[in-house]
Design a protein around this motif. Sequence first.
Motif, mmCIF file in Angstrom:
data_model
loop_
_atom_site.group_PDB
_atom_site.id
_atom_site.type_symbol
_atom_site.label_atom_id
_atom_site.label_comp_id
_atom_site.label_asym_id
_atom_site.label_seq_id
_atom_site.Cartn_x
_atom_site.Cartn_y
_atom_site.Cartn_z
ATOM 1 N N GLU A 8 -58.968 -2.403 -12.604
ATOM 2 C CA GLU A 8 -57.601 -1.914 -12.676
ATOM 3 C C GLU A 8 -57.505 -0.410 -12.532
ATOM 4 N N SER A 9 -58.610 0.286 -12.682
ATOM 5 C CA SER A 9 -58.563 1.742 -12.611
ATOM 6 C C SER A 9 -58.109 2.195 -11.241
ATOM 7 N N PRO A 10 -57.218 3.199 -11.151
ATOM 8 C CA PRO A 10 -56.699 3.651 -9.871
ATOM 9 C C PRO A 10 -57.756 4.225 -8.973
ATOM 10 N N MET A 11 -58.877 4.682 -9.542
ATOM 11 C CA MET A 11 -59.923 5.266 -8.732
ATOM 12 C C MET A 11 -60.672 4.215 -7.933
ATOM 13 N N ASN A 12 -60.491 2.926 -8.272
ATOM 14 C CA ASN A 12 -61.203 1.878 -7.576
ATOM 15 C C ASN A 12 -60.393 1.272 -6.437
ATOM 16 N N SER A 13 -59.163 1.750 -6.271
ATOM 17 C CA SER A 13 -58.332 1.237 -5.190
ATOM 18 C C SER A 13 -58.566 2.081 -3.953
ATOM 19 N N GLN A 14 -59.479 1.651 -3.093
ATOM 20 C CA GLN A 14 -59.895 2.462 -1.962
ATOM 21 C C GLN A 14 -58.937 2.340 -0.788
ATOM 22 N N ASN A 15 -58.189 1.234 -0.722
ATOM 23 C CA ASN A 15 -57.374 0.987 0.449
ATOM 24 C C ASN A 15 -55.917 1.369 0.267
ATOM 25 N N ASN A 16 -55.533 1.783 -0.954
ATOM 26 C CA ASN A 16 -54.142 2.128 -1.212
ATOM 27 C C ASN A 16 -53.958 3.626 -1.212
ATOM 28 N N SER A 17 -52.978 4.139 -0.462
ATOM 29 C CA SER A 17 -52.667 5.558 -0.515
ATOM 30 C C SER A 17 -51.898 5.831 -1.790
ATOM 31 N N PRO A 18 -51.872 7.100 -2.250
ATOM 32 C CA PRO A 18 -51.179 7.420 -3.502
ATOM 33 C C PRO A 18 -49.687 7.120 -3.484
ATOM 34 N N PHE A 19 -49.103 6.907 -2.300
ATOM 35 C CA PHE A 19 -47.661 6.751 -2.226
ATOM 36 C C PHE A 19 -47.216 5.354 -1.793
ATOM 37 N N GLN A 20 -48.130 4.391 -1.825
ATOM 38 C CA GLN A 20 -47.759 3.017 -1.513
ATOM 39 C C GLN A 20 -47.388 2.271 -2.788
ATOM 40 N N THR A 21 -46.408 1.390 -2.658
ATOM 41 C CA THR A 21 -45.990 0.525 -3.758
ATOM 42 C C THR A 21 -45.694 1.330 -5.015
ATOM 43 N N LEU A 22 -44.838 2.314 -4.883
ATOM 44 C CA LEU A 22 -44.505 3.168 -6.019
ATOM 45 C C LEU A 22 -43.713 2.402 -7.062
ATOM 46 N N PRO A 23 -44.013 2.609 -8.348
ATOM 47 C CA PRO A 23 -43.219 1.974 -9.416
ATOM 48 C C PRO A 23 -41.771 2.451 -9.343
ATOM 49 N N PRO A 24 -40.808 1.549 -9.454
ATOM 50 C CA PRO A 24 -39.389 1.937 -9.358
ATOM 51 C C PRO A 24 -38.989 3.044 -10.328
ATOM 52 N N VAL A 25 -39.547 3.041 -11.545
ATOM 53 C CA VAL A 25 -39.169 4.071 -12.516
ATOM 54 C C VAL A 25 -39.607 5.452 -12.044
ATOM 55 N N VAL A 26 -40.736 5.524 -11.369
ATOM 56 C CA VAL A 26 -41.224 6.805 -10.845
ATOM 57 C C VAL A 26 -40.335 7.257 -9.692
ATOM 58 N N VAL A 27 -39.970 6.329 -8.823
ATOM 59 C CA VAL A 27 -39.066 6.654 -7.717
ATOM 60 C C VAL A 27 -37.723 7.142 -8.253
ATOM 61 N N ALA A 28 -37.217 6.488 -9.301
ATOM 62 C CA ALA A 28 -35.931 6.875 -9.879
ATOM 63 C C ALA A 28 -35.992 8.297 -10.439
ATOM 64 N N LEU A 29 -37.062 8.638 -11.129
ATOM 65 C CA LEU A 29 -37.215 9.988 -11.661
ATOM 66 C C LEU A 29 -37.291 11.013 -10.536
ATOM 67 N N PHE A 30 -38.035 10.682 -9.495
ATOM 68 C CA PHE A 30 -38.161 11.584 -8.347
ATOM 69 C C PHE A 30 -36.802 11.814 -7.695
ATOM 70 N N LEU A 31 -36.054 10.750 -7.474
ATOM 71 C CA LEU A 31 -34.746 10.872 -6.837
ATOM 72 C C LEU A 31 -33.772 11.669 -7.704
ATOM 73 N N LEU A 32 -33.866 11.506 -9.024
ATOM 74 C CA LEU A 32 -33.008 12.270 -9.921
ATOM 75 C C LEU A 32 -33.324 13.755 -9.828
#
Length: 237
Positions: A8-32
């Motif tokens: 589950e550690s984010p460092m083990n996700s080799q194929n996902n870029s940092p900006f894929q499948t963003l959590p909605p709460v994070v997107v909402a904060l960014f947009l605000l």
Amino acid sequence: MAQSLVKESPMNSQNNSPFQTLPPVVVALFLLIMGIEIVFSLGARGLMGGAQAVGWRLDAVQTYGFSAPVFRKMLELGQWPTEHLIRTVSYAFVHGSFSQALFAGVMLLALGNMVGKVFSQLATLLIFLAGIVVGAVVYGLVAQSQFALIGAFPGVYALIGAYSFLMWMRLGVVGQNRLHAFRLVGILLAIQLVFGLVFGSQPDWIADVAAFVIGFMLSFLLVPGGWRRVRDILRHR
């Protein structure tokens, strides 16, 4: 159990870029954050709001920025007006410039995405907000600056604390030096120190460090499985 944390550690996700499948709460904060900043920027350029819009940013800093002297005065008098208590959160959504807001927003997306891969959306939001509030309180108690504290960086540093917790756990599982988990925050604080020495700056780092600490500590409680999971991993690593 130890194996599951490594997966589950984010460092083990080799194929996902940092900006894929963003959590909605994070997107909402960014947009605000960016929505407020866009309004300020358009107002400053005379593209909306008329002549008075030029001063919107300054008005927001004065109305919603967090003041250390005012906080200490409230503490001394034992009086807590709502209009000033709100500042312990509202300051994080006001920035000094578009570039500052954009930088904070990008860091929020990156760190929020990595933390959100393990923590629930509610936990991610709680860590962000706790960093904002605790950062302001510690800043109010320690900083001697007369300038208002603004910007989302304490919230971002709280997410860095949660991310460092995940790395701390993972490094322990695989038997590596856990001090490496604090490399990111060390680099960022070093950059702030150099920038402050060269160009001069306010002691905002006080709020950042406090937020990082609370983000790291809260992670023991908010990580999926809670403290029991942490204890089991430490016992069986």
